[in-house]
Enzyme design. Structure first.
Site, PDB file in Angstrom:
ATOM      1  N   HIS A 132       0.870  -1.168   0.000  1.00 49.34           N
ATOM      2  CA  HIS A 132       0.000   0.000   0.000  1.00 49.34           C
ATOM      3  C   HIS A 132       0.909   1.220   0.000  1.00 49.34           C
ATOM      4  O   HIS A 132       1.953   1.226   0.666  1.00 49.34           O
ATOM      5  CB  HIS A 132      -0.831   0.096   1.282  1.00 49.34           C
ATOM      6  CG  HIS A 132      -1.827  -0.982   1.471  1.00 49.34           C
ATOM      7  ND1 HIS A 132      -1.519  -2.161   2.084  1.00 49.34           N
ATOM      8  CD2 HIS A 132      -3.145  -1.042   1.151  1.00 49.34           C
ATOM      9  CE1 HIS A 132      -2.615  -2.916   2.126  1.00 49.34           C
ATOM     10  NE2 HIS A 132      -3.602  -2.275   1.574  1.00 49.34           N
TER      11      HIS A 132
ATOM     12  N   GLU B 239     -10.752  -6.613  -5.083  1.00 49.34           N
ATOM     13  CA  GLU B 239     -10.604  -7.662  -4.062  1.00 49.34           C
ATOM     14  C   GLU B 239     -11.870  -7.739  -3.222  1.00 49.34           C
ATOM     15  O   GLU B 239     -12.109  -6.892  -2.361  1.00 49.34           O
ATOM     16  CB  GLU B 239      -9.399  -7.333  -3.175  1.00 49.34           C
ATOM     17  CG  GLU B 239      -9.182  -8.352  -2.085  1.00 49.34           C
ATOM     18  CD  GLU B 239      -7.967  -8.017  -1.221  1.00 49.34           C
ATOM     19  OE1 GLU B 239      -6.964  -7.497  -1.776  1.00 49.34           O
ATOM     20  OE2 GLU B 239      -8.023  -8.235  -0.004  1.00 49.34           O
TER      21      GLU B 239
ATOM     22  N   GLU C 284      -9.336 -13.534  -2.063  1.00 49.17           N
ATOM     23  CA  GLU C 284      -8.636 -13.849  -0.819  1.00 49.17           C
ATOM     24  C   GLU C 284      -9.412 -14.942  -0.100  1.00 49.17           C
ATOM     25  O   GLU C 284     -10.624 -14.816   0.130  1.00 49.17           O
ATOM     26  CB  GLU C 284      -8.542 -12.590   0.051  1.00 49.17           C
ATOM     27  CG  GLU C 284      -7.869 -12.876   1.376  1.00 49.17           C
ATOM     28  CD  GLU C 284      -7.486 -11.618   2.160  1.00 49.17           C
ATOM     29  OE1 GLU C 284      -7.182 -10.577   1.534  1.00 49.17           O
ATOM     30  OE2 GLU C 284      -7.487 -11.689   3.394  1.00 49.17           O
TER      31      GLU C 284
ATOM     32  N   HIS D 108     -11.417 -13.981   2.972  1.00 49.12           N
ATOM     33  CA  HIS D 108     -12.586 -13.174   2.607  1.00 49.12           C
ATOM     34  C   HIS D 108     -13.689 -14.069   2.064  1.00 49.12           C
ATOM     35  O   HIS D 108     -14.870 -13.878   2.379  1.00 49.12           O
ATOM     36  CB  HIS D 108     -12.210 -12.114   1.571  1.00 49.12           C
ATOM     37  CG  HIS D 108     -11.272 -11.066   2.095  1.00 49.12           C
ATOM     38  ND1 HIS D 108     -10.779 -10.051   1.318  1.00 49.12           N
ATOM     39  CD2 HIS D 108     -10.741 -10.886   3.319  1.00 49.12           C
ATOM     40  CE1 HIS D 108      -9.982  -9.279   2.048  1.00 49.12           C
ATOM     41  NE2 HIS D 108      -9.944  -9.771   3.266  1.00 49.12           N
TER      42      HIS D 108
ATOM     43  N   ASP E 219      -5.006 -13.940  -2.962  1.00 47.17           N
ATOM     44  CA  ASP E 219      -4.407 -13.580  -1.677  1.00 47.17           C
ATOM     45  C   ASP E 219      -4.426 -14.842  -0.830  1.00 47.17           C
ATOM     46  O   ASP E 219      -5.463 -15.251  -0.302  1.00 47.17           O
ATOM     47  CB  ASP E 219      -5.190 -12.443  -1.012  1.00 47.17           C
ATOM     48  CG  ASP E 219      -4.574 -11.082  -1.317  1.00 47.17           C
ATOM     49  OD1 ASP E 219      -3.692 -11.004  -2.198  1.00 47.17           O
ATOM     50  OD2 ASP E 219      -4.965 -10.093  -0.674  1.00 47.17           O
TER      51      ASP E 219
ATOM     52  N   ASP F 213     -11.662 -11.586   9.986  1.00 49.46           N
ATOM     53  CA  ASP F 213     -10.543 -11.886   9.113  1.00 49.46           C
ATOM     54  C   ASP F 213      -9.292 -12.162   9.955  1.00 49.46           C
ATOM     55  O   ASP F 213      -8.734 -11.237  10.548  1.00 49.46           O
ATOM     56  CB  ASP F 213     -10.327 -10.613   8.261  1.00 49.46           C
ATOM     57  CG  ASP F 213      -9.604 -10.883   6.968  1.00 49.46           C
ATOM     58  OD1 ASP F 213      -9.526 -12.041   6.541  1.00 49.46           O
ATOM     59  OD2 ASP F 213      -9.122  -9.904   6.373  1.00 49.46           O
TER      60      ASP F 213
ATOM     61  N   ASP G 278      -6.541 -13.700   8.711  1.00 53.45           N
ATOM     62  CA  ASP G 278      -5.359 -13.549   7.843  1.00 53.45           C
ATOM     63  C   ASP G 278      -4.213 -14.471   8.235  1.00 53.45           C
ATOM     64  O   ASP G 278      -3.064 -14.027   8.374  1.00 53.45           O
ATOM     65  CB  ASP G 278      -4.872 -12.093   7.880  1.00 53.45           C
ATOM     66  CG  ASP G 278      -5.616 -11.184   6.910  1.00 53.45           C
ATOM     67  OD1 ASP G 278      -6.305 -11.693   6.010  1.00 53.45           O
ATOM     68  OD2 ASP G 278      -5.494  -9.953   7.045  1.00 53.45           O
TER      69      ASP G 278
ATOM     70  N   ASP H  37      -1.150 -12.369   1.787  1.00 55.32           N
ATOM     71  CA  ASP H  37      -1.858 -11.387   2.605  1.00 55.32           C
ATOM     72  C   ASP H  37      -2.189 -12.070   3.933  1.00 55.32           C
ATOM     73  O   ASP H  37      -3.338 -12.339   4.252  1.00 55.32           O
ATOM     74  CB  ASP H  37      -3.123 -10.923   1.889  1.00 55.32           C
ATOM     75  CG  ASP H  37      -3.685  -9.666   2.542  1.00 55.32           C
ATOM     76  OD1 ASP H  37      -3.131  -9.225   3.573  1.00 55.32           O
ATOM     77  OD2 ASP H  37      -4.672  -9.125   2.027  1.00 55.32           O
TER      78      ASP H  37
END
Lengths: 436, 436, 436, 436
Positions: A102, A232, A268, A271, A296, A307, A309, A339
Site C-alpha cells: 500500500h 478484491e 482472498e 474473505h 491472496d 478476518d 489472515d 496477505d
C-alpha cells in the site's frame, strides 16, 4: 543500521520432505517442473509489505507486540528506508520475486498531499534501486481506509472532497506501481460499504464507485500502464457491509456499470470464507466469469467471524486452490500474495520466515497433490462422464439455445421417467484425499 | 366433507390496537389509506398453499404432527379437491386476495407426466371456479426438488432427461398460472446448486440454467402470459451452494446471460439472512438493480443456520422492509407472499389463522411506522443532506463521468484536508426507533 | 430374501496406501500395532444402524432417494429381520466389531407400548443370534424425538404422560442394550430443549431432565448393567436450543444436579462445530473434565449451519482427534461410532461401503500422524517447555493454592517486568502439518 | 481546562414519548414507579469509562477518529484528571449514579508497578472527591489484556511472572474499587483462552485460572470488600477460544473448582449472541443457575461475527431482558452497565449523549413493555398452565425424585398414548409483540 537485518537466517533452500530444518522448504522447489511449468511460475509468490513489515501485533484489545530490532519507534523517512532494505533482504533470503504494498505502508504521510507524494517518491526511488532486475511488485495499491478522512469510505464517501482526495491518492499509487514495474494494481474496498443503511444512499454510493473505477481505468491507459486492475472482494469488516461482498457481487457491479472488461478479481481465501463460501467456490466463481486474476493466499479460522489472515496450512484447501489455478492456466500476470500475518503472539524474527516457509510449502503440497490428481485422471474423467448425456444431439441443441419448451416436453414424454445415477460424493472425496 | 372447514373461525376483522381478540387484526386495516394507497394495495398479501395446506410438521428428526380434520391421510384427487376448498375458505376468512402454489402441492403425481398433467387440470379447473372474480394467484411455480429425479437439480442436473422433464413441468406450471390469472411466475432454484465442487462442472451447469430460463422467457411470450418472471435467491439448503445465492449473485447471472430485462427477484427475508445480509440489504440491492419484484415475507431465527420460515414478528424489520417497498413505489404486480410455516409444535387449527394475522399485523405496523418516518421527513432529509456536497458543480461532473484523475488531483490539492462530519448513526437509529 | 445382501462386495481388506482399489483399506490395518495397541483397539469402530440401514435420503425438501434392493417398502417385522441380517453381513464384510442402534430403528412400533416391546424382543433375539460372540453394541439408545408425542421433548415435555412414556421407553432400551452385551448407553437429547423461551419454563424442564437421568442411573444399577451412560451434546436442531449445547454445558448440568460421576460424554464432531467449537476443542473439554467416553466420528461442512453428518475426510482434524484419544488412554469401553450418513445423492449400494472405508481410513491416517507426532516428541516437548516456569517452587505454591495475592504482589515487584516469549504458533503448526 | 466540558448539553430530562428533543428521555423517567420500584432502581445504569472516555474510534483498519476538545493527545496524569472531571460532568448531566472502569483506563502506566499504583492512587483520590455521596462505581476491574505482557493471558499465561503480575494488578484494582465504594468487581477474561490448542495445555491453564480466582475471593474477604465478584463470559475475541465462553461454561468452571458460591456472572448481550445464544437465553441460564449478577447492556449486529458493542435499540430484546430481570427480583447490587461504544464514524460530542439516551430509553421501553405483559398476566398464565400436568400427585413424585422407571412404565402402560397440546408459539409471540 549497518549490515544484515536477519543475520541468523540463511537463504532458505529446498531440502525435501524429510528435512527437519524449520528454515528450509520441504515441498517448494522453485525450479522443479510440475505439470509443465516451474513451481515458481505457477505461484509467483509475493511478500505483503504491510503485514510483514508494518504488522505490529496490535489488535482491538491490545498494544503492539512486535519489537523488531530494526524498528526505531518512529515513522520517519529514514525508518521507511531502513525498513525497505529489510524488506528486500527478506525477499532475497526467502527466494521470491514479488512484493506487494500500500502507498502508506512504505512512506510516511506528510503535512500535505504534495509532501506525502514527495516522501513516496523518495522511498520508491530506493525501492526501485533495491529491486534490481529480478524483483518487482506483483501489485501496488492505495490505502484508503486508515486515515480518518476515509471513515465513510473513499470513492463512496458522502463528501466530494474525500472522493477527490482518494482519486489523487490512487492516481499517485498507480503511477508508482507502474514505475516500479508492478504487474497489477489492486482495489480493496477498505471502507467502501456501509455501517447502517439508515444513513446511507447505497445506490448513489455505488454510482460514485463506478465513476471512480472508470476514471482509474482511463488513467491506467493514459499512463501506459498495462497491468491488470483487480478488485478484491470482502464481505464485511471494517464495515457491516462491504460493497465488493464476494466474487459474484463484484462481477454484478462490473457488469452493471460496463466495467467487466477492465477489471479482474483478487480472491482472498479468508474473505471468501467470511462471505459464507469455501475459498474454492469463490475462485471457481471468478474463473468461470473470466475474472480470476490473483490470489491472496491466506486462511481464516473456520469458527471465527472475522478476518484472521493466517498463513494457509490446510493441504486439502491448497489442493483445491491449485486445481482451479491449473484450470485457469495459471494466474500470470497475477500470482499468490501472502496477505497473511504472524499471530500477535509470534514475536521472534524467525517467525516471519517460518510463517512464509509454511505458507509456501502448503501451496507447494497443494500443487503436487493437484498434479497427482490431474495426471491420475480419475477426478476429471469422473466429472466429464457425469455430464455425458449432454454430449448428445439433444444436449447440443440445448446448449446452443435451440431447444424450446415444446420440444423438450415432447422428449420428456417420449423418454418417460429419467434414470438418475449416484453422485458418488464419498467416492470422489476418497479419490481426492488419497492424493494428499 | 360437508360444510365449513373452519367453523369456529369467524371472518377476521380489524378491531384496532386495543383489541384483545386474537382472531382480529389490530394493525392491518385493508381499506385504510396510508401514504396515498390502501393498505391492501401496498401489501397484496398471499397465502402459500404449500406451507398452510401441505405443511405436515415433519422435520429431519420427526414425523408429521398436524392432523387437520379435513385430511384423510391420502394424496388422492378427491383429497386435493377438498383441500383446495379449505384453501379458499381460509383465504376468504382471512380477507386476502392472493394465493401462491407449487404445481405438485395442489395436485397429485400420476404415473406418467400426461397423467400428472391431467390431475393438475382437474384441480386447476376447480381452483378457477373457487377463485371467483376477486381472488387469483400472486404466483405459481413448479416443484423441481422433491422428487428423486431432481436430486442433482432440474435445469442443472447432469442428466439431459431431467432437464427435459423439468422443462416440461415448468411449461405446464406456467400455462396453469396463466390460466388462473396469476400475476407472476417464480423460479426458486430448489436443487440448482451443488453439494461438492469435486463432482460438479459449475460453469456448464450455469450455462444450462441460463438456457432453461431463456426458454422459459420465450415460452411466456408465446402463450401471451404477461406476468413477471421472478428468481428467488437462497444461499444454501438443500444444497451446500445454491446458484441463486443472493440478490447480487442472481443479478450477475442475469446480466452475464443477457436475461436482466426478462426477470425480477422475489426476495425472501430468511434467505437474505442466511446469506449473511439483513433482509433490508437484499431488498435494497434488488431495488437499486431495478429487480425488486416480490417479497416472501418471513423471518429466520438470528441464531439458527437453516431456513426456519417463521412468520415475521419483528416490527423494526418490518418497518425497514416497508421503507424499501415505498421507495420502490410498491411491489405490484408482485406482493407479499407468506412463505412461512407454523412451528412444528403448533397443532391447533386456529394456529393457522393466528400466524397469518400476526404476520399481517407485523407488516401493517411496519407500514404505519414507515409512514410516520416518511411523513416526519427527518430520516430522508438527513440522508439527502449527508450527500449534499455532491449536489455541486464538481459533484455533477463526477456523477456524469467527466471528472478524471488529473482534475480531481488538482481539486484535492487546492482544497487541502477534507472535513468529514459525524455519521450520526446513533441519532438516526434513535429517530428510526422512535417511530415504532 | 435368500443369500447375500451385498454379493458384489468382497470382505474389505487392508491393501496399503498404493492400492487403487476403492473397496480396500489403504491406511486402516486392524491388527497392526500403533503406539502399543492394535488399531482396532484404538478405534473400536461401530456402524450406526439408523444412518446405514434406515437412512432414506429424504430431506426437508425431498423424498427418499435410496432404493436398496432388500427393502420392500414396509415397516413390517419381517422387513426388520431382513434388515438386521443385512446389517450383520455389512458389519462382517467391513470387518468391525460394534454396532449402535436406536430402539425404533430396529423394530417397528406396535399399537401399544406392550406390543412395541414385543416387536423389539423378537428383533433383539435375532440380533443376539446374529451377533455371535465377536460382535456387540457399542451402545444402544432410545429414539425420543421422531414420534409426535415427543414434539415438546421427552424428559422435558410439559406433559407428565410423555415423561412417563419416555421413561418406559428408555427402561426397555437399557434392558435390551444390556441383553445384547452393549458397552454403553447413550442419551442424545433429541427434543430436550426449546423453540422459544416465551412458552418455556427452562428451569423446571432442566429439573425434570435431571430427575429422569437420575432414575436412569438408578435403573442401570438395578439391572446390573455396567455400561457407561453417555450424554451427547448438540447445540441446536431440531430445537432452537438443545439443553446439552456442548461439552461444558452438559458438564455444568451434571455437576449442578450431582450426576457428574454417573455420566460421561459422547462427543460428535459435527455437533461440536455447530456449537462454535472445533471438534478438537470439545474433545479436550470433555477429556479435562474427565468425561470423554465416546466419539461420534463425523464431520460437518464448515460453511453450513446444520448437521450434515458427513463421514470425516479431513486428515488434519482426524490427527487432532487422535492426539486427544491417545492422551485419554483410548476410549474403551467407548469407541468410534460412525454417526454419519451417505449424501442424499449417493444411491449405489457400494457407496455405503466406500463411505465407511473412507471414514475408517481417515481416522487411521489420523492415528498414524498422531503417532508420528508423539514419537517425534517435538510437539509435546514444546508444550511442556512452554509452561516450565510453573515447574518451579513458586509455580508449585500457586498450583497448590498457597500463593495469596500479597505474596504474589511481592514477587511481581521483586521480579519487575516479566519476559514473555513467542507463542510460535506458525512453528508448531508447521510441525503438526509436516506429520500429515 | 476551565469550565464545563459539555457546555452545549443541558441536563437530560424526561419529556415523554411525544418529545422531539433528541437530548431528552422519552421513556426513561428515573423516579417513576413501575412494578413497585423506581425505574432508576430497576436499572442502576452505569457509564463505562473505557468506551465513553477512552474510546478513540480506532479499529483494526483505521486510526482514531474522535478528537474530543478536552483531550490533549497525551496519556499524562494531568490529562487523566481532566478526563475524570469530564466523566463526572457527563454522569451528572445524564442523570445516572454509577460508573465502571478498568484500572488502566483511568490512570497511566508508570515505569514500575509501584509507580503505576501511585498514579492510580492520585487519580482515585480525585475520583472519590468528584463522586460525592451519590455516585459510585457499579464495578471496577483490571485491564489484563492490553499490555503485551498479557499476550498469552494473565492468570492463564504460561509465564509465572505474568501470573504474579496479574495478581498484583487485580489486588490493587480490588482495593481501589473498594475504596471508591464499588458494589461489584468484574473479571472479564481478556486473553484467558487460547489461539491454538497445539501450543496450549488447556487443563493446566484452567487450573491456574481457578487458583487465581480463589486467591481473589480470599483477598476480597481479607480487605472487607463485600461487593459481588462477577465473571463476564465471552466466547471469542481476542482469542480463538475464551475460557469463559458463555454462562453455562463459566458455571461449569465455577462448580468444578468449588467457586460457585463466590462468584456471579456479568452477562453481556453481544457476548451472548457471539456464542450462538440469544441474550435472553444467557440471562435465563445465569438466572436459573443462581448466577445473574449484572448486565452489560449492549447489542451486536446479527450478521456480524465480532463484538460490535452497540447501544441496544431493539425494543423486543430489551423487553425480554427485563422479563428476566424482573423474575430475578432485580439485579442489585448489580445493574446495567453500558459496555457500548459510539460507532467509529460518530464524532460529535453530542453523539456520546445521544447514544446513552437511546440506550436508556430502549431499556425503559423494555421495562414498560415487560410490566404490561406481567400485569396483563396472559404470558405467565400460559406458561404456568402449560406445565400443569406436573402440578399433580405423580408430578410431585417425579419432581421429588421418587418416581423410578418401573413405576413410570406402569403409569405409561396404564395411561396409553399421551395427549400433547399445541405449543402455540405464534399465539404467545402475538401476545408478546402486542405489548411493545
Amino acid at each position: 543500521w549497518v549490515g544484515e537485518f536477519f543475520p541468523e537466517i540463511p537463504k532458505i533452500k529446498y531440502e525435501g520432505p524429510n528435512s527437519k530444518n524449520h528454515l528450509a522448504f520441504k515441498y517448494y522447489n522453485a525450479e522443479e517442473v510440475i505439470l509443465g511449468r516451474k513451481m515458481k511460475d505457477w505461484f509467483r509468490f509475493s511478500v505483503a509489505f504491510w503485514h510483514t513489515f508494518r504488522g505490529t501485533g496490535g489488535d482491538p484489545f491490545g498494544a503492539p507486540t512486535k519489537h523488531w530490532p530494526w524498528e526505531d519507534g518512529t515513522n520517519s523517512l529514514a525508518m521507511a528506508k531502513r525498513r525497505m532494505r529489510a524488506n528486500f533482504e527478506f525477499i532475497d533470503k526467502l527466494g521470491v520475486e514479488f512484493w506487494c504494498f500500500h502507498d502508506r505502508d512504505i512512506a510516511p504521510d506528510g503535512k500535505t498531499l504534495e509532501e506525502t507524494n514527495k516522501n513516496m517518491d523518495e522511498i520508491v526511488a530506493l525501492a526501485k534501486e533495491l529491486q534490481g532486475s529480478k524483483i518487482h511488485p506483483l501489485w501496488g495499491t492505495a490505502q484508503l481506509f486508515h486515515h480518518p478522512r476515509y471513515m465513510h469510505g473513499g470513492a463512496t464517501s458522502p463528501e466530494v472532497g474525500v472522493y477527490a482526495y482518494a482519486a489523487a491518492q490512487v492516481k499517485k499509487a498507480m503511477e508508482v506501481t507502474h514505475y516500479l514495474g508492478g504487474e497489477n494494481y489492486v482495489f480493496w474496498g477498505g471502507r467502501e460499504g456501509y455501517q447502517t443503511l439508515l444513513n446511507t444512499d447505497m445506490g448513489r454510493e455505488l454510482d460514485h464507485m463506478a465513476r471512480f473505477l472508470e476514471a482509474a481505468a482511463n488513467y491506467k491507459k493514459k499512463i501506459g500502464f498495462n497491468g491488470t486492475l483487480l478488485i478484491e472482494p470482502k464481505p464485511q469488516e471494517p464495515t457491516k457491509h462491504q460493497y465488493d461482498w464476494d466474487a459474484a457481487t463484484a462481477a454484478n457491479f462490473l457488469r452493471k456499470y460496463g466495467l467487466i472488461d477492465e477489471f479482474k478479481l483478487n480472491i482472498e481465501c479468508n474473505h471468501a470464507t467470511l462471505s459464507g463460501h469455501s475459498c474454492h467456490h469463490d475462485l471457481e466463481t471468478a474463473r468461470i466469469n473470466g475474472l480470476l486474476g490473483n490470489i491472496d493466499a491466506n486462511s481464516g479460522d473456520p469458527q471465527t467471524g472475522w478476518d484472521t489472515d493466517e498463513f494457509m496450512t490446510d493441504i486439502a484447501e491448497a489442493t483445491k486452490v491449485m486445481l482451479t489455478v491449473v484450470k485457469n492456466g495459471g494466474l500470470a500476470p497475477g500470482g499468490f500474495n501472502f496477505d497473511a500475518k504472524l499471530r500477535r503472539e509470534s514475536t521472534d524474527v524467525e517467525d516471519l520466515f517460518i510463517a512464509h516457509i509454511s505458507g509456501m510449502d502448503t501451496m507447494a503440497r497443494g500443487l503436487r497433490s493437484a498434479a497427482k490428481l490431474i495426471e491420475g485422471g480419475t477426478l476429471d474423467n469422473f466429472v466429464k462422464k457425469r455430464y455425458q448425456s449432454f454430449d448428445s444431439e439433444i444436449g447440443a441443441l440445448i446448449e446452443a439455445g435451440k431447444a424450446d419448451f415444446e420440444y423438450l416436453e415432447k422428449k420428456a414424454i417420449e423418454w418417460g421417467e429419467p434414470k438418475v445415477p449416484s453422485g458418488k460424493q464419498e467416492f470422489i472425496e476418497m479419490i481426492f484425499h488419497s492424493a494428499l
